[in-house]
Scaffold this motif. Structure first.
Motif, PDB file in Angstrom:
ATOM      1  N   ASP A 228      -3.215  -7.785  -7.790  1.00 59.84           N
ATOM      2  CA  ASP A 228      -2.035  -7.048  -8.240  1.00 59.84           C
ATOM      3  C   ASP A 228      -1.286  -6.413  -7.075  1.00 59.84           C
ATOM      4  OD1 ASP A 228      -2.486  -7.679 -10.899  1.00 59.84           O
ATOM      5  OD2 ASP A 228      -3.647  -5.854 -11.270  1.00 59.84           O
ATOM      6  N   ASN A 229      -1.966  -6.171  -5.975  1.00 62.02           N
ATOM      7  CA  ASN A 229      -1.369  -5.486  -4.835  1.00 62.02           C
ATOM      8  C   ASN A 229      -1.313  -6.344  -3.582  1.00 62.02           C
ATOM      9  OD1 ASN A 229      -0.849  -2.817  -5.970  1.00 62.02           O
ATOM     10  ND2 ASN A 229      -3.055  -2.786  -6.268  1.00 62.02           N
ATOM     11  N   SER A 230      -1.474  -7.642  -3.764  1.00 59.39           N
ATOM     12  CA  SER A 230      -1.426  -8.549  -2.616  1.00 59.39           C
ATOM     13  C   SER A 230      -0.817  -9.876  -3.041  1.00 59.39           C
ATOM     14  CB  SER A 230      -2.835  -8.773  -2.048  1.00 59.39           C
ATOM     15  OG  SER A 230      -3.651  -9.444  -2.980  1.00 59.39           O
ATOM     16  N   THR A 231      -0.478 -10.665  -2.045  1.00 60.06           N
ATOM     17  CA  THR A 231      -0.002 -12.018  -2.300  1.00 60.06           C
ATOM     18  C   THR A 231      -0.416 -12.902  -1.143  1.00 60.06           C
ATOM     19  OG1 THR A 231       1.885 -13.328  -3.044  1.00 60.06           O
ATOM     20  CG2 THR A 231       2.295 -11.779  -1.251  1.00 60.06           C
ATOM     21  N   ASP A 232      -0.581 -14.161  -1.440  1.00 53.29           N
ATOM     22  CA  ASP A 232      -0.995 -15.151  -0.449  1.00 53.29           C
ATOM     23  C   ASP A 232      -0.068 -16.349  -0.615  1.00 53.29           C
ATOM     24  OD1 ASP A 232      -2.212 -17.244   0.970  1.00 53.29           O
ATOM     25  OD2 ASP A 232      -4.230 -16.654   0.386  1.00 53.29           O
ATOM     26  N   LEU A 233       0.680 -16.663   0.430  1.00 51.51           N
ATOM     27  CA  LEU A 233       1.645 -17.763   0.370  1.00 51.51           C
ATOM     28  C   LEU A 233       1.072 -19.084   0.836  1.00 51.51           C
ATOM     29  CD1 LEU A 233       4.855 -16.040   1.751  1.00 51.51           C
ATOM     30  CD2 LEU A 233       4.046 -16.211  -0.620  1.00 51.51           C
TER      31      LEU A 233
ATOM     32  N   ARG B 188       0.828  -1.198   0.000  1.00 51.80           N
ATOM     33  CA  ARG B 188       0.000   0.000   0.000  1.00 51.80           C
ATOM     34  C   ARG B 188       0.867   1.256   0.000  1.00 51.80           C
ATOM     35  NH1 ARG B 188      -3.091  -3.346  -1.239  1.00 51.80           N
ATOM     36  NH2 ARG B 188      -5.214  -3.663  -0.503  1.00 51.80           N
ATOM     37  N   ASP B 189       0.273   2.336  -0.504  1.00 54.15           N
ATOM     38  CA  ASP B 189       0.991   3.607  -0.621  1.00 54.15           C
ATOM     39  C   ASP B 189       1.161   4.283   0.741  1.00 54.15           C
ATOM     40  OD1 ASP B 189      -1.463   4.872   0.012  1.00 54.15           O
ATOM     41  OD2 ASP B 189      -1.869   5.368  -2.076  1.00 54.15           O
ATOM     42  N   GLN B 190       1.945   5.345   0.727  1.00 55.25           N
ATOM     43  CA  GLN B 190       2.280   6.051   1.959  1.00 55.25           C
ATOM     44  C   GLN B 190       1.045   6.627   2.648  1.00 55.25           C
ATOM     45  OE1 GLN B 190       5.278   5.770   3.216  1.00 55.25           O
ATOM     46  NE2 GLN B 190       4.710   6.914   5.019  1.00 55.25           N
ATOM     47  N   GLU B 191       0.063   7.043   1.883  1.00 56.12           N
ATOM     48  CA  GLU B 191      -1.175   7.575   2.474  1.00 56.12           C
ATOM     49  C   GLU B 191      -1.873   6.497   3.313  1.00 56.12           C
ATOM     50  OE1 GLU B 191      -5.487   9.224   0.938  1.00 56.12           O
ATOM     51  OE2 GLU B 191      -3.728   9.635  -0.305  1.00 56.12           O
ATOM     52  N   PHE B 192      -1.958   5.285   2.782  1.00 56.67           N
ATOM     53  CA  PHE B 192      -2.574   4.191   3.540  1.00 56.67           C
ATOM     54  C   PHE B 192      -1.720   3.831   4.754  1.00 56.67           C
ATOM     55  CE2 PHE B 192      -3.715  -0.059   4.749  1.00 56.67           C
ATOM     56  CZ  PHE B 192      -5.098  -0.070   4.622  1.00 56.67           C
ATOM     57  N   VAL B 193      -0.408   3.824   4.581  1.00 56.13           N
ATOM     58  CA  VAL B 193       0.494   3.530   5.703  1.00 56.13           C
ATOM     59  C   VAL B 193       0.223   4.506   6.849  1.00 56.13           C
ATOM     60  CG1 VAL B 193       2.908   3.610   6.461  1.00 56.13           C
ATOM     61  CG2 VAL B 193       2.305   2.431   4.327  1.00 56.13           C
ATOM     62  N   GLN B 194       0.138   5.796   6.526  1.00 55.02           N
ATOM     63  CA  GLN B 194      -0.112   6.800   7.564  1.00 55.02           C
ATOM     64  C   GLN B 194      -1.481   6.609   8.204  1.00 55.02           C
ATOM     65  OE1 GLN B 194       2.221   8.763   8.861  1.00 55.02           O
ATOM     66  NE2 GLN B 194       3.561   7.692   7.435  1.00 55.02           N
ATOM     67  N   ALA B 195      -2.483   6.276   7.399  1.00 56.92           N
ATOM     68  CA  ALA B 195      -3.827   6.032   7.935  1.00 56.92           C
ATOM     69  C   ALA B 195      -3.816   4.838   8.892  1.00 56.92           C
ATOM     70  CB  ALA B 195      -4.817   5.801   6.798  1.00 56.92           C
ATOM     71  N   ALA B 196      -3.086   3.785   8.537  1.00 57.75           N
ATOM     72  CA  ALA B 196      -3.018   2.589   9.383  1.00 57.75           C
ATOM     73  C   ALA B 196      -2.261   2.871  10.678  1.00 57.75           C
ATOM     74  CB  ALA B 196      -2.366   1.443   8.628  1.00 57.75           C
ATOM     75  N   LEU B 197      -1.253   3.716  10.606  1.00 56.49           N
ATOM     76  CA  LEU B 197      -0.524   4.085  11.818  1.00 56.49           C
ATOM     77  C   LEU B 197      -1.415   4.886  12.773  1.00 56.49           C
ATOM     78  CD1 LEU B 197       2.960   4.939  10.309  1.00 56.49           C
ATOM     79  CD2 LEU B 197       2.409   3.020  11.831  1.00 56.49           C
ATOM     80  N   ARG B 198      -2.301   5.722  12.204  1.00 58.81           N
ATOM     81  CA  ARG B 198      -3.230   6.505  13.031  1.00 58.81           C
ATOM     82  C   ARG B 198      -4.352   5.627  13.589  1.00 58.81           C
ATOM     83  NH1 ARG B 198      -2.490  10.012   8.773  1.00 58.81           N
ATOM     84  NH2 ARG B 198      -4.478   9.435   7.843  1.00 58.81           N
ATOM     85  N   ASP B 199      -4.838   4.688  12.756  1.00 61.23           N
ATOM     86  CA  ASP B 199      -5.974   3.857  13.145  1.00 61.23           C
ATOM     87  C   ASP B 199      -5.814   2.454  12.562  1.00 61.23           C
ATOM     88  OD1 ASP B 199      -8.382   2.710  13.833  1.00 61.23           O
ATOM     89  OD2 ASP B 199      -9.584   3.967  12.484  1.00 61.23           O
ATOM     90  N   PRO B 200      -5.221   1.527  13.321  1.00 60.91           N
ATOM     91  CA  PRO B 200      -4.994   0.171  12.815  1.00 60.91           C
ATOM     92  C   PRO B 200      -6.268  -0.583  12.411  1.00 60.91           C
ATOM     93  CG  PRO B 200      -3.683   0.547  14.781  1.00 60.91           C
ATOM     94  CD  PRO B 200      -4.604   1.725  14.641  1.00 60.91           C
ATOM     95  N   ASP B 201      -7.423  -0.083  12.814  1.00 54.31           N
ATOM     96  CA  ASP B 201      -8.674  -0.747  12.428  1.00 54.31           C
ATOM     97  C   ASP B 201      -8.887  -0.746  10.918  1.00 54.31           C
ATOM     98  OD1 ASP B 201      -9.229  -1.398  15.034  1.00 54.31           O
ATOM     99  OD2 ASP B 201     -10.617   0.287  15.354  1.00 54.31           O
ATOM    100  N   VAL B 202      -8.263   0.207  10.187  1.00 50.03           N
ATOM    101  CA  VAL B 202      -8.421   0.221   8.726  1.00 50.03           C
ATOM    102  C   VAL B 202      -7.817  -1.033   8.089  1.00 50.03           C
ATOM    103  CG1 VAL B 202      -8.435   2.746   8.643  1.00 50.03           C
ATOM    104  CG2 VAL B 202      -6.322   1.510   8.156  1.00 50.03           C
ATOM    105  N   LEU B 203      -6.953  -1.716   8.822  1.00 49.23           N
ATOM    106  CA  LEU B 203      -6.310  -2.915   8.282  1.00 49.23           C
ATOM    107  C   LEU B 203      -7.291  -4.055   8.080  1.00 49.23           C
ATOM    108  CD1 LEU B 203      -3.052  -2.798  10.389  1.00 49.23           C
ATOM    109  CD2 LEU B 203      -3.344  -2.169   7.991  1.00 49.23           C
TER     110      LEU B 203
END
Length: 159
Positions: free
Chosen positions: A35-40, A10-25
């Motif tokens: 395209d923006n995720s992976t599952d092992l 995720r981009d820096q904007e999402f990173v900052q949002a998650a740092l402020r409110d981990p519930d967005v995760l």
């Protein structure tokens, strides 16, 4: 079902949002953007072993691939999400570029992997490396490469 490793870039904007409110995760778990995720799946512990020679995390960059970053929020399965910041994502991606399939193949030791009690206990199956672990590993390399190129952070969890 079992324990699987999932990662989201995720981009820096999402990173900052998650740092402020981990519930967005929690929204990441419903994200189907491949395209923006992976599952092992369950290959994550074997990949960690092949990168580090250990079942347990350590401070090395090889261990950061699967276990890196700082935990954020509540558990979402078997772990909370962890955030790997963009600068560390770049280090992980560079490390992975130096570890190809032949390197992992040379490190495959089913007896040692079983003795280390890696999850799941399947490491003695002959097809496993080429047909299961290596395809997931190549996806993981591409995932980190794309995240590094875009300057993104990586969120991951064992679910």
């Amino acid at each position: 079902m079992g324990m699987g490793w999932v990662g989201y870039r995720r981009d820096q904007e999402f990173v900052q949002a998650a740092l402020r409110d981990p519930d967005v995760l929690m929204d990441l778990l419903d994200d189907e953007d491949e395209d923006n995720s992976t599952d092992l799946d369950k290959a994550w512990h074997g990949i960690h072993w092949l990168l580090t020679g250990s079942a347990e995390p350590d401070a090395g960059v090889g261990s950061q691939v699967i276990f890196g970053g700082e935990p954020l929020g509540e558990e979402v399965g078997y772990s909370p999400f962890h955030l790997i910041l963009p600068a560390d994502v770049a280090r992980v991606a560079a490390f992975l570029e130096g570890v190809d399939a032949d390197t992992l193949r040379s490190r495959m030791d089913p007896a040692a992997m079983s003795a280390a009690d890696l999850y799941p206990d399947i490491w003695d199956q002959e097809y496993l490396l080429d047909q299961y672990v290596l395809p997931y590993y190549e996806d993981l390399r591409a995932f980190y490469r794309a995240a590094a190129a875009a300057g993104q952070g990586v969120f991951h969890a064992i679910v």
